[in-house]
Design an enzyme around this catalytic site. Structure first.
Site, mmCIF file in Angstrom:
data_model
loop_
_atom_site.group_PDB
_atom_site.id
_atom_site.type_symbol
_atom_site.label_atom_id
_atom_site.label_comp_id
_atom_site.label_asym_id
_atom_site.label_seq_id
_atom_site.Cartn_x
_atom_site.Cartn_y
_atom_site.Cartn_z
ATOM 1 C CB CYS A 180 3.823 16.229 -9.441
ATOM 2 S SG CYS A 180 4.386 14.584 -9.907
ATOM 3 N N GLY A 181 2.490 16.546 -12.064
ATOM 4 C CA GLY A 181 2.002 16.285 -13.414
ATOM 5 C C GLY A 181 1.786 14.814 -13.715
ATOM 6 C CB SER A 182 3.989 12.056 -14.448
ATOM 7 O OG SER A 182 5.043 12.041 -13.502
ATOM 8 C CG HIS A 241 -3.971 -6.177 -2.105
ATOM 9 N ND1 HIS A 241 -3.994 -6.874 -3.291
ATOM 10 C CD2 HIS A 241 -5.178 -6.413 -1.518
ATOM 11 C CE1 HIS A 241 -5.156 -7.503 -3.412
ATOM 12 N NE2 HIS A 241 -5.893 -7.222 -2.340
ATOM 13 C CG ASN A 242 0.352 -2.468 -2.220
ATOM 14 O OD1 ASN A 242 -0.368 -2.131 -3.155
ATOM 15 N ND2 ASN A 242 1.058 -3.592 -2.245
ATOM 16 N NE ARG A 293 -4.578 -12.750 -0.063
ATOM 17 C CZ ARG A 293 -4.394 -12.328 -1.312
ATOM 18 N NH1 ARG A 293 -3.242 -12.526 -1.919
ATOM 19 N NH2 ARG A 293 -5.363 -11.718 -1.949
ATOM 20 C CG ASP A 312 4.184 19.845 -9.605
ATOM 21 O OD1 ASP A 312 2.949 19.805 -9.835
ATOM 22 O OD2 ASP A 312 5.013 19.247 -10.321
ATOM 23 N NE ARG A 326 1.837 -11.640 -0.546
ATOM 24 C CZ ARG A 326 0.714 -12.064 -1.056
ATOM 25 N NH1 ARG A 326 -0.226 -11.203 -1.373
ATOM 26 N NH2 ARG A 326 0.510 -13.335 -1.252
ATOM 27 C CG ASN A 349 5.808 8.239 -12.646
ATOM 28 O OD1 ASN A 349 5.601 7.205 -12.031
ATOM 29 N ND2 ASN A 349 5.457 8.406 -13.914
ATOM 30 N N GLY A 350 7.289 11.619 -10.095
ATOM 31 C CA GLY A 350 8.333 12.300 -9.330
ATOM 32 C C GLY A 350 7.934 12.482 -7.882
#
Length: 144
Positions: free
Chosen positions: A66-68, A99-100, A133, A9, A137, A70-71
């Protein structure tokens, strides 16, 4: 050929430009879904295409800014087969990959510097998923 997609953004335009230049210098072909302006825009308009390309398998990895962060991360994670990780240090990036099996890196432009962001991108692209492992997950996330 190494292909990657990127979206941003208005808060991430300068970051995107620096990251694209860095990746192209390393031989990547970068598809830019982001805005090239600093004028306010809605981040989902630029994140959904990145996540769709990762989801469909057109590319292995994406970067969103983006700024944070998060969005953008929340938006990307609405897509199946997407594991977008909001990261602000190289160490978190490495763990998100190891791990993810993160396949989209979400960068918070207002909380990192451009050199930090570039270092995170390098870590993201150079770090392998450990499997083992962690595989069970990741499978339980339900988006693989």
């Amino acid at each position: 050929m190494k292909n990657i997609v990127i979206g941003n953004d208005h808060a991430g335009t300068d970051y995107k430009n620096a990251i694209v230049a860095h990746l192209e210098a390393k031989g990547y072909v970068v598809k830019n879904y982001g805005t090239d302006s600093n004028e306010s825009v809605d981040y989902p308009d630029f994140v959904h295409p990145v996540a769709a390309d990762v989801e469909s398998g057109k590319v292995k990895f994406g970067i969103i800014i983006c700024g944070s962060g998060n969005g953008a991360s929340m938006t990307a994670n609405k897509h199946q087969k997407v594991r977008a990780a909001l990261c602000w240090t190289k160490e978190i990036v490495a763990l998100a990959r190891q791990h993810n099996d993160a396949n989209i890196l979400s960068i918070p432009a207002r909380f990192t510097s451009i050199p930090q962001a570039i270092a995170m991108v390098d870590t993201f692209l150079e770090t392998e998923f450990e499997g083992g492992r962690h595989q069970n997950r990741v499978a339980k996330i339900g988006c693989s």
